[in-house]
Every structure is written in structure tokens, then in C-alpha cells.
Write an enzyme that holds these catalytic residues in place. Structure first.
Site, PDB file in Angstrom:
ATOM      1  N   THR A 229       0.835  -0.949  -0.283  1.00 64.84           N
ATOM      2  CA  THR A 229       0.092   0.060  -0.375  1.00 64.84           C
ATOM      3  C   THR A 229       0.711   1.141  -0.202  1.00 64.84           C
ATOM      4  O   THR A 229       0.619   2.480  -0.650  1.00 64.84           O
ATOM      5  CB  THR A 229      -0.643  -0.195   1.419  1.00 64.84           C
ATOM      6  OG1 THR A 229      -1.560  -1.398   1.436  1.00 64.84           O
ATOM      7  CG2 THR A 229      -1.784   1.051   1.188  1.00 64.84           C
TER       8      THR A 229
ATOM      9  N   TYR B 160      -7.559   0.359  -4.441  1.00 62.66           N
ATOM     10  CA  TYR B 160      -6.233   0.620  -4.994  1.00 62.66           C
ATOM     11  C   TYR B 160      -5.661  -0.395  -5.461  1.00 62.66           C
ATOM     12  O   TYR B 160      -6.186  -1.690  -4.979  1.00 62.66           O
ATOM     13  CB  TYR B 160      -5.958   1.605  -4.168  1.00 62.66           C
ATOM     14  CG  TYR B 160      -5.588   0.648  -2.825  1.00 62.66           C
ATOM     15  CD1 TYR B 160      -6.215   0.244  -1.690  1.00 62.66           C
ATOM     16  CD2 TYR B 160      -4.034   0.122  -2.722  1.00 62.66           C
ATOM     17  CE1 TYR B 160      -6.659  -0.478   0.056  1.00 62.66           C
ATOM     18  CE2 TYR B 160      -3.803  -0.786  -1.077  1.00 62.66           C
ATOM     19  CZ  TYR B 160      -4.441  -0.774  -0.732  1.00 62.66           C
ATOM     20  OH  TYR B 160      -4.504  -1.460   0.264  1.00 62.66           O
TER      21      TYR B 160
ATOM     22  N   SER C 299       1.274  -7.727  -0.450  1.00 57.96           N
ATOM     23  CA  SER C 299       2.636  -8.336   0.118  1.00 57.96           C
ATOM     24  C   SER C 299       1.302  -9.937   0.385  1.00 57.96           C
ATOM     25  O   SER C 299       2.548 -10.543   1.089  1.00 57.96           O
ATOM     26  CB  SER C 299       3.155  -8.219   1.482  1.00 57.96           C
ATOM     27  OG  SER C 299       1.826  -8.061   2.846  1.00 57.96           O
TER      28      SER C 299
ATOM     29  N   THR D 250       1.789  -3.995   4.242  1.00 55.47           N
ATOM     30  CA  THR D 250       2.138  -4.373   5.675  1.00 55.47           C
ATOM     31  C   THR D 250       0.981  -6.213   6.389  1.00 55.47           C
ATOM     32  O   THR D 250       1.624  -6.130   7.395  1.00 55.47           O
ATOM     33  CB  THR D 250       0.785  -3.053   6.690  1.00 55.47           C
ATOM     34  OG1 THR D 250      -0.683  -3.345   5.324  1.00 55.47           O
ATOM     35  CG2 THR D 250       1.812  -1.817   6.607  1.00 55.47           C
ATOM     36  N   ASP D 251       0.387  -6.418   4.690  1.00 57.58           N
ATOM     37  CA  ASP D 251       0.075  -7.869   5.449  1.00 57.58           C
ATOM     38  C   ASP D 251       0.823  -9.213   5.819  1.00 57.58           C
ATOM     39  O   ASP D 251       0.868  -9.577   7.068  1.00 57.58           O
ATOM     40  CB  ASP D 251      -0.739  -7.825   4.235  1.00 57.58           C
ATOM     41  CG  ASP D 251      -2.326  -7.250   3.422  1.00 57.58           C
ATOM     42  OD1 ASP D 251      -2.258  -6.846   4.541  1.00 57.58           O
ATOM     43  OD2 ASP D 251      -2.748  -7.795   2.962  1.00 57.58           O
TER      44      ASP D 251
ATOM     45  N   LYS E 128       0.562  -7.227  12.858  1.00 59.00           N
ATOM     46  CA  LYS E 128      -0.102  -6.709  12.764  1.00 59.00           C
ATOM     47  C   LYS E 128      -1.557  -6.365  13.150  1.00 59.00           C
ATOM     48  O   LYS E 128      -1.997  -7.630  13.296  1.00 59.00           O
ATOM     49  CB  LYS E 128      -0.892  -6.335  11.340  1.00 59.00           C
ATOM     50  CG  LYS E 128      -1.608  -5.657   9.937  1.00 59.00           C
ATOM     51  CD  LYS E 128      -1.813  -6.175   8.595  1.00 59.00           C
ATOM     52  CE  LYS E 128      -2.882  -4.417   8.476  1.00 59.00           C
ATOM     53  NZ  LYS E 128      -2.550  -4.796   6.892  1.00 59.00           N
TER      54      LYS E 128
ATOM     55  N   GLU F  75      -1.559 -26.412  29.656  1.00 51.69           N
ATOM     56  CA  GLU F  75      -2.908 -27.173  29.627  1.00 51.69           C
ATOM     57  C   GLU F  75      -2.804 -28.572  28.775  1.00 51.69           C
ATOM     58  O   GLU F  75      -3.660 -29.207  28.919  1.00 51.69           O
ATOM     59  CB  GLU F  75      -4.085 -26.290  29.093  1.00 51.69           C
ATOM     60  CG  GLU F  75      -4.434 -25.839  29.679  1.00 51.69           C
ATOM     61  CD  GLU F  75      -5.773 -24.119  29.082  1.00 51.69           C
ATOM     62  OE1 GLU F  75      -6.658 -25.031  28.967  1.00 51.69           O
ATOM     63  OE2 GLU F  75      -5.596 -23.312  28.509  1.00 51.69           O
TER      64      GLU F  75
END
Ligand code: SIN
Length: 328
Positions: A14, A27, A60, A93-94, A166, A284
Site C-alpha cells: 500500500t 486501490y 505483500s 503491511t499484510d 499486524k 494445559e
């Protein structure tokens, strides 16, 4: 005074996205060439000389082995080049946390390596890319950024690769650090580092591999059965990461199937689908009895990256795998 010369590796995302409308409803990630971004940055009058190298112009979500190989090779060459003082990678950013962590595991810490992205396309009103980029240049120019591993700069925060994730799909303030929050803040006047560098002059933790094995993330859900585990084994997975409930838990039949996978030589790491928190051994789930590995502070995406790197480096034994997840 040192001449600052920063290699800028462009991959898209982006930060290089063009919406064609001020509100950026839709976009295309990676629509803007790196050279055009650097032209805009030049107008900001930053001190460093920027050396562009375009690796890709993609979102990405499509980053993978070919781009990781190219990025690692370019970073390794820049580490050996005395004319280069720092490295910036522009990235969507992904999956920024995955690329940052892969490079963090496989590069020495002798020069700053900074990933930067944006949440709004470059031509949208209120775009954050240029500010983030300008901050990344400041960080990559700072001698104190060395010896901290790969860094991610988003907004005015600097996160270490191992901590970054993220946490929001579209908010500008989309990244969080865990277990550490930001390790520095960029202000208009300076960079405030909150602790001294902790990885000075470290060599790479692991060799960058010739290939990466297939490792899958299995998301746990209430009422599921063990068939997804069998299906993953059926397609030849060499390792699995459980995005488990709570402290990395899953229904008994699923844990049983995962234990059988581990016994058959397919290592299994238990992480969590919960946003934040540590998955510890034998709390656990009886990891000792089931032959499983606890991801500790790593979420599923980064646990997968670490497991792929470990397996590619021939580390398959559960206790050595656990030591790597415990470390740093
Ligand atoms: C991408 O990861 O390429 C798209 C989303 C973003 O960069 O924020």
C-alpha cells in the site's frame, strides 16, 4: 561526519499503492514505482543518499520464496558493501511481520535493516506512507539502530521484527509489539531508544536456506475433528503450526492427531489464535507426552516462519526446536 547511503529495496504494498481517488475506496498495491516514491521523498530534504533497487511491485499477500531470496541476497550484499550504511525495505503491511522475521533470523546485525509500509495508498487523503518512509530513513541513518536485528517502522513507532504483528485491518495505527512494545519512538527532533542495542555484531542466527519446506498453519475451532490434520499430512506438510484456542489448545482428537504427526516426524508447534499472550509448555497441554513444541510469544505467522527456517537448517528434534522458540 559519515556519508549516509541507504539501499532502498522496493517490493510494493500500500505504501506504493495508487487509489486514483482521494478516499482510496479501492486501490492497487504496488502501483507506484519506487523511483516515483523516492522523488517525492527527495522533496523532504532528508540527509541520506538513497539507492533504489526494485525487487517487486506486488501486494505483500503474494510475497514468497522468490522475493525473499532476492531480498536476502540484496541485503547480504549490502551488508558486505562498505559504501552502504543502512537498508530500507518498502513492503505491504499484510506480511511485513513474516518478511521482517525471516530476515531477522538469517542476516547479521551489522547494519540497520528497516521495513516500512503504509495503511493508506500514496494518493489517498491523509496518506501515511511518506511520513513512515521519512521516519524509516531517520531510523536507518541512526547508528543506534545497529545491533537490534531487523526493525519495522510504522507511524512514529519502531518495533523489533520478533515482536511486531499486524493487529488491525485498516487503522493507521495497525501494528503492535509483543512481548515488547515499541523499542523506540521517532519524534520530529530525534529518536528515543528505550534500551541499548542487544544484538551488537551478531552473525546470522541461521543460514538462509536453499528452499523452504511446506509448513501449514492449522486454525483450531470449536467442534472440529482431526481430519484437517490428516489432510495436511496427505499433501506432504513437513511441519505444522496450530493456531490453537487460548493457550494453544485444541479438541482432544485434534491433539491426538497432532501427536501422531509429531511421532511420524512432522514437527508440530502450538501457537494461539488469541491476539496476544505466551503459549508455555505443559500448562494445559502435556507437550512432553505428546511430543509438541510451544510457540511461546510467537503468533502463528511468525511461528511458521521460524519452523520453516529451523527445518530447512536440519533442526527437527523437539527439544532443539523448543530451544529456538524459547530463545530471544
Ligand atoms: C499489502 O500488504 O500489500 C496490502 C496491504 C498493505 O500494504 O497495507
Amino acid at each position: 561526519m559519515i556519508d549516509l547511503r541507504i539501499l532502498v529495496l522496493g517490493t510494493g504494498g500500500t505504501i506504493a499503492g495508487a487509489a486514483g481517488s482521494a478516499t482510496g475506496g479501492t486501490y492497487r498495491a504496488g502501483g507506484l514505482a519506487l523511483a516515483a516514491m523516492l522523488e517525492q521523498l527527495a522533496a523532504l530534504g532528508l540527509d541520506a543518499q538513497l539507492v533504489p533497487q526494485e525487487i517487486a511491485r506486488i501486494g505483500s499477500q503474494d510475497i514468497g520464496w522468490p522475493q525473499w531470496q532476492a531480498l536476502h541476497a540484496a541485503c547480504a550484499a549490502a551488508m558486505d558493501d562498505p559504501a552502504i550504511t543502512g537498508i530500507i525495505i518498502t513492503h505491504g503491511t499484510d506480511t511485513a511481520e513474516e518478511t521482517a522475521f525471516l530476515l531477522d533470523l538469517t542476516l547479521p546485525t551489522t547494519k540497520p535493516v528497516v521495513l516500512v509500509g503504509a495503511m493508506r495508498p500514496a494518493d489517498a487523503v491523509g496518506a501515511d506512507g511518506m511520513r513512515n518512509f521519512a521516519n524509516a530513513v531517520k531510523v536507518a541513518s541512526d547508528r543506534q539502530a545497529t545491533g537490534r536485528g531487523v526493525l519495522l517502522v510504522m507511524g512514529d513507532a519502531v518495533l523489533a521484527a520478533r515482536d511486531a504483528r499486524k493487529a488491525a485491518t485498516s487503522a493507521i495505527d495497525a501494528f503492535r509489539g509483543f512481548p515488547r512494545g515499541p523499542i523506540a519512538r521517532v519524534t520530529p527532533a530525534r529518536i528515543d531508544w528505550f534500551a541499548p542495542p542487544h544484538r551488537q555484531e551478531e552473525p546470522a542466527h541461521y543460514a538462509f536456506p536453499d528452499s523452504l519446506p511446506r509448513v501449514a498453519i492449522l486454525a483450531a475451532g470449536a467442534g472440529m475433528d482431526e481430519q484437517p490434520v490428516e489432510a495436511l499430512l496427505g499433501i506432504g506438510c513437513k511441519g505444522m503450526v496450530l493456531a490453537g484456542m487460548g493457550q494453544g489448545n485444541a479438541p482432544a482428537c485434534v491433539l491426538g492427531a497432532l501427536a501422531r504427526a509429531a511421532a511420524a516426524g512432522v514437527p508440530v508447534v502450538r501457537s494461539t489464535r488469541v491476539d496476544e499472550g505466551i503459549v508455555d509448555r505443559n500448562v494445559e497441554v502435556d507437550d512432553d507426552a505428546l511430543g509438541l513444541v510451544a510457540a511461546r510469544a510467537l503468533g502463528p505467522a511468525k511461528a511458521r516462519v521460524l519452523l520453516m527456517v529451523l527445518l530447512a537448517n536440519g533442526i527437527t528434534d523437539a527439544s532443539r526446536l523448543q530451544a529456538a522458540f524459547d530463545g530471544g
